[in-house]
Write a protein that holds these residues in place. Structure first.
Motif, short mmCIF file in Angstrom:
data_model
loop_
_atom_site.label_atom_id
_atom_site.label_comp_id
_atom_site.label_asym_id
_atom_site.label_seq_id
_atom_site.Cartn_x
_atom_site.Cartn_y
_atom_site.Cartn_z
N HIS A 27 42.53 41.47 39.29
CA HIS A 27 41.68 41.48 38.11
C HIS A 27 42.58 41.37 36.89
O HIS A 27 43.43 42.23 36.67
CB HIS A 27 40.87 42.79 38.09
CG HIS A 27 39.99 42.92 36.91
ND1 HIS A 27 39.94 44.05 36.14
CD2 HIS A 27 39.09 42.08 36.35
CE1 HIS A 27 39.07 43.90 35.18
NE2 HIS A 27 38.55 42.71 35.29
N THR B 71 37.84 38.29 31.02
CA THR B 71 38.12 38.82 32.35
C THR B 71 38.07 37.70 33.37
O THR B 71 37.18 36.86 33.32
CB THR B 71 37.09 39.90 32.73
OG1 THR B 71 37.15 40.96 31.78
CG2 THR B 71 37.38 40.47 34.10
N TYR C 120 39.57 36.70 37.71
CA TYR C 120 40.23 37.14 38.94
C TYR C 120 41.17 36.04 39.38
O TYR C 120 40.83 34.85 39.27
CB TYR C 120 39.20 37.46 40.03
CG TYR C 120 38.39 38.67 39.68
CD1 TYR C 120 38.81 39.93 40.07
CD2 TYR C 120 37.23 38.57 38.92
CE1 TYR C 120 38.08 41.06 39.74
CE2 TYR C 120 36.50 39.69 38.58
CZ TYR C 120 36.94 40.93 38.99
OH TYR C 120 36.23 42.05 38.65
#
Length: 129
Positions: free
Chosen positions: A89, A101, A103
């Motif tokens: 993350h 944000t 991943y």
């Protein structure tokens, strides 16, 4: 047995012993063993993230742990190193801006992540239409 045939037999016997002892050792040099070790450790996927952010002083969090500012990881020699395989993350945030944000799963390559944070208040201070 003549002296010359005795010498020939002795030389052949010594040559056979040398070949047998060389074949029996089969030890690898330390450099070959180290290379194999590095190749095995590289099997676990790693990755490096180069970060290009606006603003450049935004905070970087990796798996919820603060790593520094974006400018700390903006160069090829100053990338964010991900040692574990699996998803990570990545969060880029700064006060007064919407956080970003994502991943990332290491692929064994260096990747450049370009992030431009949007300000919370519209530029110019007016009310959005």
């Amino acid at each position: 047995m003549s002296v010359s045939s005795f010498r020939t037999t002795a030389v052949l016997a010594m040559a056979a012993m040398l070949v047998a002892s060389c074949a029996a050792k089969q030890e690898q040099p330390a450099t070959v063993a180290r290379a194999e070790q590095l190749m095995a450790s590289n099997a676990a996927k790693r990755g490096d993230l180069v970060l290009r952010c606006e603003p450049s002083d935004a905070q970087i969090l990796l798996d919820g742990v603060e790593q520094g500012t974006c400018s700390d990881f903006a160069g090829v020699s100053r990338s964010l190193r991900l040692g574990d395989s699996g998803f990570h993350h990545v969060e880029v945030k700064k006060r007064g801006f919407y956080p970003y944000t994502t991943y990332y799963q290491p692929s064994g390559a260096r990747v450049t992540l370009k992030v431009k944070l949007r300000p919370l208040a519209p530029e110019g201070g007016g009310v959005p239409p």
